[in-house]
Each structure stands twice: as structure tokens, then as C-alpha cells.
Design a protein around this motif. Structure first.
Motif, PDB file in Angstrom:
ATOM      1  N   MET A   1       0.852  -1.193   0.000  1.00 56.31           N
ATOM      2  CA  MET A   1       0.000   0.000   0.000  1.00 56.31           C
ATOM      3  C   MET A   1       0.885   1.239   0.000  1.00 56.31           C
ATOM      4  SD  MET A   1      -3.129   0.939   2.538  1.00 56.31           S
ATOM      5  CE  MET A   1      -4.280  -0.166   1.806  1.00 56.31           C
ATOM      6  N   THR A   2       0.368   2.353  -0.460  1.00 55.72           N
ATOM      7  CA  THR A   2       1.148   3.578  -0.520  1.00 55.72           C
ATOM      8  C   THR A   2       1.288   4.175   0.868  1.00 55.72           C
ATOM      9  OG1 THR A   2      -0.817   4.902  -0.928  1.00 55.72           O
ATOM     10  CG2 THR A   2       0.352   4.074  -2.848  1.00 55.72           C
ATOM     11  N   GLU A   3       2.270   5.050   1.006  1.00 57.91           N
ATOM     12  CA  GLU A   3       2.467   5.720   2.290  1.00 57.91           C
ATOM     13  C   GLU A   3       1.350   6.720   2.534  1.00 57.91           C
ATOM     14  OE1 GLU A   3       6.081   7.595   3.749  1.00 57.91           O
ATOM     15  OE2 GLU A   3       7.174   6.142   2.535  1.00 57.91           O
ATOM     16  N   ASN A   4       0.927   6.812   3.803  1.00 57.18           N
ATOM     17  CA  ASN A   4      -0.169   7.722   4.160  1.00 57.18           C
ATOM     18  C   ASN A   4       0.338   8.889   4.982  1.00 57.18           C
ATOM     19  OD1 ASN A   4      -2.159   6.183   2.874  1.00 57.18           O
ATOM     20  ND2 ASN A   4      -2.205   4.764   4.588  1.00 57.18           N
ATOM     21  N   THR A   5       1.491   9.428   4.627  1.00 54.19           N
ATOM     22  CA  THR A   5       2.050  10.541   5.378  1.00 54.19           C
ATOM     23  C   THR A   5       1.233  11.796   5.139  1.00 54.19           C
ATOM     24  OG1 THR A   5       3.552  10.947   3.545  1.00 54.19           O
ATOM     25  CG2 THR A   5       4.413   9.667   5.378  1.00 54.19           C
ATOM     26  N   GLY A   6       0.925  12.481   6.244  1.00 51.31           N
ATOM     27  CA  GLY A   6       0.211  13.735   6.127  1.00 51.31           C
ATOM     28  C   GLY A   6      -1.283  13.606   5.946  1.00 51.31           C
ATOM     29  N   LYS A   7      -1.815  12.409   6.041  1.00 51.68           N
ATOM     30  CA  LYS A   7      -3.262  12.219   5.868  1.00 51.68           C
ATOM     31  C   LYS A   7      -3.921  12.162   7.248  1.00 51.68           C
ATOM     32  CE  LYS A   7      -3.544  10.807   1.320  1.00 51.68           C
ATOM     33  NZ  LYS A   7      -3.224  11.989   0.562  1.00 51.68           N
ATOM     34  N   THR A   8      -5.039  12.844   7.354  1.00 55.78           N
ATOM     35  CA  THR A   8      -5.787  12.806   8.608  1.00 55.78           C
ATOM     36  C   THR A   8      -6.622  11.532   8.651  1.00 55.78           C
ATOM     37  OG1 THR A   8      -7.701  13.928   7.687  1.00 55.78           O
ATOM     38  CG2 THR A   8      -5.955  15.332   8.583  1.00 55.78           C
ATOM     39  N   PRO A   9      -7.059  11.121   9.835  1.00 56.96           N
ATOM     40  CA  PRO A   9      -7.920   9.929   9.910  1.00 56.96           C
ATOM     41  C   PRO A   9      -9.179  10.061   9.052  1.00 56.96           C
ATOM     42  CG  PRO A   9      -7.142  10.523  12.086  1.00 56.96           C
ATOM     43  CD  PRO A   9      -6.697  11.624  11.148  1.00 56.96           C
ATOM     44  N   GLU A  10      -9.722  11.285   8.945  1.00 58.44           N
ATOM     45  CA  GLU A  10     -10.912  11.480   8.122  1.00 58.44           C
ATOM     46  C   GLU A  10     -10.595  11.217   6.646  1.00 58.44           C
ATOM     47  OE1 GLU A  10      -9.824  13.930  10.249  1.00 58.44           O
ATOM     48  OE2 GLU A  10     -11.250  13.585  11.863  1.00 58.44           O
ATOM     49  N   GLN A  11      -9.432  11.685   6.200  1.00 61.93           N
ATOM     50  CA  GLN A  11      -9.052  11.457   4.812  1.00 61.93           C
ATOM     51  C   GLN A  11      -8.824   9.970   4.550  1.00 61.93           C
ATOM     52  OE1 GLN A  11      -5.700  14.147   4.867  1.00 61.93           O
ATOM     53  NE2 GLN A  11      -6.709  15.533   3.422  1.00 61.93           N
ATOM     54  N   LEU A  12      -8.180   9.290   5.506  1.00 62.58           N
ATOM     55  CA  LEU A  12      -7.933   7.859   5.343  1.00 62.58           C
ATOM     56  C   LEU A  12      -9.242   7.083   5.294  1.00 62.58           C
ATOM     57  CD1 LEU A  12      -4.890   7.395   7.740  1.00 62.58           C
ATOM     58  CD2 LEU A  12      -4.881   7.414   5.243  1.00 62.58           C
TER      59      LEU A  12
END
Length: 56
Positions: A1-12
Motif C-alpha cells: 500500500m502507498t504511504e499515508n504521510t500527512g493524511k488525517t484519519p478522516e481522509q484515510l
């Protein structure tokens, strides 16, 4: 899976729901294509013509 750096829980959560929706949409299309093969063939031909006649 791609890195989720800088993503908020809502965005995820939104990305997860979107991925699930797209998977279900693809499943529904596949089911519809099996049920109505002629209609599926017509749709595929129309999509191919649309791609062939598209100019940038």
C-alpha cells in the motif's frame, strides 16, 4: 500500500470508503455484463469508439 504521510484519519477513512465503493461498482458491472452480454458488448463498442474518436 502507498504511504499515508500527512493524511488525517478522516481522509484515510474517506479513501477506504472510496476504494470499497469502487470495488463494489466493478463487481456490479461484472455481474451486469454476465447477465446481459449483448448490452455489455454494445457498451464496450461505444466506449472503444469514444476513445478512438477523442482528439486532444
Amino acid at each position: 500500500m502507498t504511504e499515508n504521510t500527512g493524511k488525517t484519519p478522516e481522509q484515510l477513512d474517506r479513501l477506504r470508503r472510496r476504494a470499497a465503493f469502487l470495488r463494489e461498482l466493478e463487481e456490479a458491472r461484472a455481474l451486469r455484463d454476465r447477465i446481459a452480454p449483448r448490452r455489455a458488448r454494445v457498451r464496450q463498442l461505444r466506449e472503444a469508439m469514444r476513445r478512438a474518436t477523442y482528439h486532444h
